[in-house]
Design a protein around this motif. Sequence first.
Motif, PDB file in Angstrom:
ATOM      1  N   ARG A  94       1.285  -0.636   0.294  1.00 43.82           N
ATOM      2  CA  ARG A  94      -0.170   0.064  -0.199  1.00 43.82           C
ATOM      3  C   ARG A  94       0.884   1.159   0.172  1.00 43.82           C
ATOM      4  O   ARG A  94       0.620   1.809  -0.523  1.00 43.82           O
ATOM      5  CB  ARG A  94      -0.872  -0.053   0.406  1.00 43.82           C
ATOM      6  CG  ARG A  94      -2.006   1.413   1.793  1.00 43.82           C
ATOM      7  CD  ARG A  94      -2.713   1.266   2.097  1.00 43.82           C
ATOM      8  NE  ARG A  94      -3.654   2.081   2.517  1.00 43.82           N
ATOM      9  CZ  ARG A  94      -3.351   3.073   3.243  1.00 43.82           C
ATOM     10  NH1 ARG A  94      -2.149   2.927   4.270  1.00 43.82           N
ATOM     11  NH2 ARG A  94      -3.874   4.049   3.544  1.00 43.82           N
ATOM     12  N   ALA A  95       1.830   1.307   0.683  1.00 46.11           N
ATOM     13  CA  ALA A  95       2.691   2.323   1.264  1.00 46.11           C
ATOM     14  C   ALA A  95       3.929   2.157  -0.207  1.00 46.11           C
ATOM     15  O   ALA A  95       3.755   4.309  -0.476  1.00 46.11           O
ATOM     16  CB  ALA A  95       3.784   2.009   1.678  1.00 46.11           C
ATOM     17  N   GLU A 149       0.911   4.429  -2.809  1.00 44.46           N
ATOM     18  CA  GLU A 149       0.889   5.798  -2.007  1.00 44.46           C
ATOM     19  C   GLU A 149       2.103   6.651  -2.662  1.00 44.46           C
ATOM     20  O   GLU A 149       1.435   7.718  -3.240  1.00 44.46           O
ATOM     21  CB  GLU A 149       0.280   5.981  -0.587  1.00 44.46           C
ATOM     22  CG  GLU A 149      -0.665   5.572  -0.260  1.00 44.46           C
ATOM     23  CD  GLU A 149      -0.662   5.710   1.132  1.00 44.46           C
ATOM     24  OE1 GLU A 149       0.103   5.686   1.755  1.00 44.46           O
ATOM     25  OE2 GLU A 149      -1.544   5.367   1.551  1.00 44.46           O
ATOM     26  N   VAL A 205       1.669   7.207  -6.491  1.00 47.75           N
ATOM     27  CA  VAL A 205       0.473   7.779  -6.774  1.00 47.75           C
ATOM     28  C   VAL A 205       1.141   9.336  -6.862  1.00 47.75           C
ATOM     29  O   VAL A 205       0.532  10.641  -7.241  1.00 47.75           O
ATOM     30  CB  VAL A 205      -0.860   7.741  -6.172  1.00 47.75           C
ATOM     31  CG1 VAL A 205      -1.895   9.002  -6.131  1.00 47.75           C
ATOM     32  CG2 VAL A 205      -1.331   6.744  -6.447  1.00 47.75           C
ATOM     33  N   VAL A 206       1.811   9.910  -5.331  1.00 46.97           N
ATOM     34  CA  VAL A 206       1.765  11.388  -5.726  1.00 46.97           C
ATOM     35  C   VAL A 206       3.534  11.668  -6.344  1.00 46.97           C
ATOM     36  O   VAL A 206       3.289  13.003  -6.747  1.00 46.97           O
ATOM     37  CB  VAL A 206       2.943  11.183  -3.532  1.00 46.97           C
ATOM     38  CG1 VAL A 206       3.623  12.874  -3.202  1.00 46.97           C
ATOM     39  CG2 VAL A 206       1.857  10.874  -2.950  1.00 46.97           C
ATOM     40  N   TRP A 245       6.480   8.422   6.225  1.00 51.37           N
ATOM     41  CA  TRP A 245       5.991   9.003   4.222  1.00 51.37           C
ATOM     42  C   TRP A 245       4.948   9.817   4.891  1.00 51.37           C
ATOM     43  O   TRP A 245       4.840  10.371   3.812  1.00 51.37           O
ATOM     44  CB  TRP A 245       6.015   8.027   3.558  1.00 51.37           C
ATOM     45  CG  TRP A 245       7.506   7.013   3.370  1.00 51.37           C
ATOM     46  CD1 TRP A 245       8.355   6.133   3.727  1.00 51.37           C
ATOM     47  CD2 TRP A 245       8.029   7.663   2.360  1.00 51.37           C
ATOM     48  NE1 TRP A 245       9.706   5.995   3.637  1.00 51.37           N
ATOM     49  CE2 TRP A 245       9.573   7.721   2.349  1.00 51.37           C
ATOM     50  CE3 TRP A 245       8.351   9.358   0.951  1.00 51.37           C
ATOM     51  CZ2 TRP A 245      10.732   7.139   1.349  1.00 51.37           C
ATOM     52  CZ3 TRP A 245       8.459   8.984   0.847  1.00 51.37           C
ATOM     53  CH2 TRP A 245      10.452   8.349   0.737  1.00 51.37           C
ATOM     54  N   THR A 246       4.147   9.895   5.581  1.00 46.13           N
ATOM     55  CA  THR A 246       2.905  10.417   5.742  1.00 46.13           C
ATOM     56  C   THR A 246       3.224  11.751   5.683  1.00 46.13           C
ATOM     57  O   THR A 246       2.736  12.575   4.928  1.00 46.13           O
ATOM     58  CB  THR A 246       1.913  10.616   6.516  1.00 46.13           C
ATOM     59  OG1 THR A 246       2.969  10.621   7.953  1.00 46.13           O
ATOM     60  CG2 THR A 246       1.270   9.053   6.581  1.00 46.13           C
ATOM     61  N   ARG A 292       5.229  12.889   2.044  1.00 48.05           N
ATOM     62  CA  ARG A 292       3.893  12.612   1.742  1.00 48.05           C
ATOM     63  C   ARG A 292       3.908  14.502   1.209  1.00 48.05           C
ATOM     64  O   ARG A 292       2.908  15.278   0.454  1.00 48.05           O
ATOM     65  CB  ARG A 292       2.957  11.901   0.999  1.00 48.05           C
ATOM     66  CG  ARG A 292       1.618  11.948   0.017  1.00 48.05           C
ATOM     67  CD  ARG A 292       1.550  11.117   0.300  1.00 48.05           C
ATOM     68  NE  ARG A 292       0.141  10.971   1.774  1.00 48.05           N
ATOM     69  CZ  ARG A 292       0.305  10.170   2.434  1.00 48.05           C
ATOM     70  NH1 ARG A 292       0.665   9.024   2.143  1.00 48.05           N
ATOM     71  NH2 ARG A 292      -0.685  10.629   3.930  1.00 48.05           N
TER      72      ARG A 292
END
Length: 147
Positions: free
Chosen positions: A2-3, A6, A9-10, A108-109, A112
């Motif tokens: 999942r990471a 993400e 996508v970023v 990473w959040t 991001r």
Amino acid sequence: MRADMELQVVASLLRRGRSLDQLSTGLTLVGVLFGLAQLLMASVSPICLLLSLWMIILGLLQKYWALRVAFDADLFALLARDIERTADLDQALQTLGLQSPKRAGRPWTERRRGALKLLRKQAWLLGAQALLTLGVILASPWLPFAG
């Protein structure tokens, strides 16, 4: 997994900054040409000259953010393939003087969120530059004679 998705996508979103940069480059060139035209005209309009100067300044600021966004896009795409190398990324950034040691190991959040904030800054500068372009058009001395 999942990471990784993400991060991909970023990275894809950050690559859209290139389109913003290309549009801003065009507006910056319009500002340069309009400023030069003002200087060559018999009567210089100070407001138009000032507006074109600000178009150029905003274009240069946008260019700086575009470089940062493109750099982050490459990093996110690279790390999406191997997220386990985050420590290696932090070490490389610190060695090059691009990151302070206390910012290493961020989740990473947070990274991001910071990268997307750079993209928003780039978009805001482009928007301001577009508004200035509209101002230049409306303040132009030839506008009363156009109709």
